[in-house]
Design a protein around this motif. Structure first.
Motif, short mmCIF file in Angstrom:
data_model
loop_
_atom_site.label_atom_id
_atom_site.label_comp_id
_atom_site.label_asym_id
_atom_site.label_seq_id
_atom_site.Cartn_x
_atom_site.Cartn_y
_atom_site.Cartn_z
N TRP A 1 0.90 45.12 64.90
CA TRP A 1 -0.55 45.07 64.74
C TRP A 1 -1.14 46.47 64.78
O TRP A 1 -0.58 47.37 65.41
N ASP A 2 -2.26 46.64 64.10
CA ASP A 2 -3.00 47.89 64.16
C ASP A 2 -4.35 47.65 64.82
O ASP A 2 -5.04 46.66 64.50
N ILE A 3 -4.71 48.52 65.73
CA ILE A 3 -6.05 48.55 66.31
C ILE A 3 -6.76 49.75 65.71
O ILE A 3 -6.29 50.89 65.84
N VAL A 4 -7.86 49.50 65.02
CA VAL A 4 -8.57 50.55 64.30
C VAL A 4 -9.93 50.78 64.96
O VAL A 4 -10.73 49.85 65.09
N VAL B 1 -14.28 48.47 67.24
CA VAL B 1 -12.83 48.29 67.32
C VAL B 1 -12.44 47.04 66.54
O VAL B 1 -13.12 46.01 66.58
N HIS B 2 -11.33 47.15 65.78
CA HIS B 2 -10.87 46.08 64.90
C HIS B 2 -9.37 45.86 65.09
O HIS B 2 -8.64 46.80 65.38
N VAL B 3 -8.93 44.62 64.90
CA VAL B 3 -7.51 44.29 64.97
C VAL B 3 -7.08 43.78 63.60
O VAL B 3 -7.70 42.88 63.02
N LEU B 4 -5.98 44.39 63.07
CA LEU B 4 -5.46 44.06 61.74
C LEU B 4 -3.95 43.92 61.82
O LEU B 4 -3.30 44.49 62.71
N PRO B 5 -3.33 43.23 60.88
CA PRO B 5 -1.88 43.33 60.75
C PRO B 5 -1.50 44.77 60.44
O PRO B 5 -2.29 45.53 59.86
N ALA B 6 -0.30 45.19 60.85
CA ALA B 6 0.12 46.56 60.64
C ALA B 6 -0.02 46.97 59.18
O ALA B 6 0.34 46.20 58.27
N ARG C 1 -13.02 41.76 65.57
CA ARG C 1 -13.84 42.96 65.59
C ARG C 1 -14.85 42.86 66.73
O ARG C 1 -15.32 41.78 67.07
N ALA C 2 -15.18 44.01 67.34
CA ALA C 2 -16.22 44.05 68.36
C ALA C 2 -16.73 45.47 68.50
O ALA C 2 -16.07 46.43 68.10
N THR D 1 1.00 37.74 73.40
CA THR D 1 0.45 38.43 74.57
C THR D 1 -1.07 38.35 74.57
O THR D 1 -1.71 38.67 73.56
N ALA D 2 -1.62 37.91 75.69
CA ALA D 2 -3.08 37.90 75.85
C ALA D 2 -3.52 39.30 76.24
O ALA D 2 -3.04 39.86 77.23
N LEU D 3 -4.44 39.87 75.47
CA LEU D 3 -4.83 41.26 75.63
C LEU D 3 -6.33 41.40 75.88
O LEU D 3 -7.13 40.58 75.42
N ARG D 4 -6.67 42.47 76.56
CA ARG D 4 -8.06 42.93 76.65
C ARG D 4 -8.10 44.32 76.03
O ARG D 4 -7.35 45.21 76.43
N ILE D 5 -8.96 44.49 75.03
CA ILE D 5 -9.09 45.74 74.31
C ILE D 5 -10.52 46.25 74.50
O ILE D 5 -11.48 45.54 74.19
#
Length: 497
Positions: free
Chosen positions: A460-463, A431-436, A446-447, A415-419
């Motif tokens: 996935w985890d968004i931290v 904001v960071h994206v990690l495996p669960a 990260r951004a 899935t193409a996402l905008r966070i």
């Protein structure tokens, strides 16, 4: 409290309005809220249970978020015994025009109104740009001569009530507001001393404020994404400024940008942010896109950006009239005023059945659950119980030793996402994206504000973590928005990680 006025001389037509959204409140009955996807939620008050509801006209395909605002109104109440679901802050589902008003939301709205007894119950403020000042918006409600409620006769009491309001010489429908001008933005209405917003508040003392900004604000940055930051920074102070004075804001979403395909790619994100801002304070949100986009030509005039109106009048709610953009906007606005009168004047306990809430507490052990899209949630990293990650070395070596909150996202397919992670003032979260269940060493993206790209199927985890510099920790309130990118949005084409 002032009671409902009896409607007089309202033109009631015989035609139905099959395309019109459900009104929800009908003078004493409890309507149903949307919610295809079950969801559960936790805010500052602790975990609450799953809830759904089922009016087909209001079905939702999103579970939005419980908010943590620090307001006393967020606490208290029984989370188990209420027949309409948990007494807690709720999500505002997509797929419905009017955000739900549950017992918790009704009490929250009344608590805001009690902050001042100077406001006039039958007066509302209008703030916005060209669509707000258009003679097709609300002005035709000033008298009954151009009104045909048709199948919406139950709205006659609300119409009469607000027609009786004194907004400095006219009803609020006919008031030429100082807080709206064509081409203006949410930044403009707060500029100057006194600002247009403060001038209008001082003149009419409104109990409600109808706020509609976003379309012009989209063009105030180098990109539509960068323009989101000053837009959020401008809108949240408007909301909180009004609430502090006892005026309840109602936030309107924006409609299709048929004038600019690149801008249209961002309209869902702006609407998710607007919904999230309203949700964060549990004040009403009106999804104009949901109401108007199904109409012929998407309810738009030839310029692809402004609404079109029925030549015979914008306050005619016959089937023929409701095929036009301004007519539909006026209908949903009158529905909103009816709903707000029910709560703030008639003390209705609730107007909607149970609504979705969020599961989880944001910790590593029990992350918040992102159950469906678009997702929006306001929280405060200062409320996080601990900091488990101090650095995300594959992505950046920044000091993230402040407290963080974690969100769990399970994707069945790529899935193409905008966070988006939006904050204000002295707050600095990233904001960071990690495996669960992953740690900082597993970071794939990260951004500071915005992450775009495709995530593969899986968990996935968004931290959202708080930046630190020496002894200074920049934790605080943020709004997280997660939604799929629109088809053809090349900014989201690349893979994350």
């Amino acid at each position: 409290m002032t009671r409902r006025l009896l409607a007089a001389s309202i033109l009631i037509g015989a035609c139905g309005a099959d395309a019109a959204p459900q009104d929800g409140w009908q003078g004493g009955t409890t309507g149903a809220s949307g919610g295809e996807a079950p969801s559960s939620s936790t805010g500052a008050d602790g975990p609450t249970s799953t809830s759904t509801s089922g009016d087909p006209a209001d079905d939702a395909d999103e579970s939005d978020a419980v908010e943590s605002t620090g307001d006393p109104a967020t606490t208290g109440g029984d989370t188990d015994d209420d027949p309409q679901g948990p007494y807690a802050p709720i999500h505002y589902p997509a797929g419905r025009v009017h955000s739900p008003i549950t017992p918790f939301v009704a009490d929250r709205l009344r608590s805001y109104a009690t902050r001042s007894d100077a406001q006039r119950e039958d007066v509302f403020l209008k703030a916005g740009a060209s669509s707000t000042v258009s003679p097709n918006t609300l002005y035709c409600f000033e008298t009954n001569d151009a009104v045909d409620l048709a199948a919406h006769a139950h709205l006659a009491d609300a119409l009469a009530f607000f027609q009786g309001g004194d907004a400095s010489g006219s009803s609020p429908f006919g008031r030429d507001t100082l807080a709206a001008e064509s081409g203006r933005s949410a930044q403009w209405v707060q500029q100057g001393s006194p600002s247009p917003l403060d001038q209008e508040l001082a003149v009419i003392d409104p109990r409600l404020a109808v706020i509609h900004y976003g379309t012009n604000d989209m063009n105030l940055g180098a990109t539509y994404g960068s323009a989101m930051v000053p837009y959020y920074d401008a809108m949240m102070p408007i909301v909180d400024r009004l609430l502090e004075g006892g005026t309840v804001p109602v936030l309107y979403g924006i409609t299709r940008r048929a004038d600019n395909p690149a801008a249209q790619l961002w309209v869902p994100a702006y609407n998710a942010v607007i919904r999230g801002m309203a949700q964060s304070r549990q004040v009403p949100f009106i999804d104009l896109f949901e109401a108007i986009d199904p109409l012929p030509e998407h309810g738009l005039s030839g310029d692809g950006i402004h609404l079109h109106s029925f030549g015979q009048g914008a306050c005619l709610f016959t089937d023929e009239g409701l095929a036009w953009g301004y007519n539909m906007r006026n209908l949903v606005s009158l529905q909103m005023l009816d709903r707000m009168m029910a709560v703030l004047v008639d003390d209705a306990t609730a107007l909607d059945d149970e609504a979705p809430v969020l599961e989880g507490d944001g910790s590593l052990e029990d992350p918040f659950r992102i159950e469906s899209f678009p997702f929006a949630h306001t929280a405060d990293t200062s409320d996080a119980m601990t900091s488990t990650i101090d650095v995300y070395p594959p992505c950046d070596d920044a000091d993230e030793s402040g407290p963080e909150l974690r969100y769990r996202l399970v994707l069945d397919e790529p899935t193409a996402l905008r966070i988006l992670a939006l904050d204000q003032d002295a707050v600095d979260v990233d904001v960071h994206v990690l495996p669960a269940d992953g740690g900082g060493e597993s970071c794939i993206a990260r951004a500071n504000r915005q992450i775009e790209g495709e995530l593969s199927a899986g968990s996935w985890d968004i931290v959202v973590d708080s930046f630190a510099s020496g002894p200074d920790v920049f934790s605080g309130e943020f709004l997280l928005v997660v939604l799929p990118c629109e088809p053809g949005d090349e900014a989201c084409a690349g893979a994350l990680g």
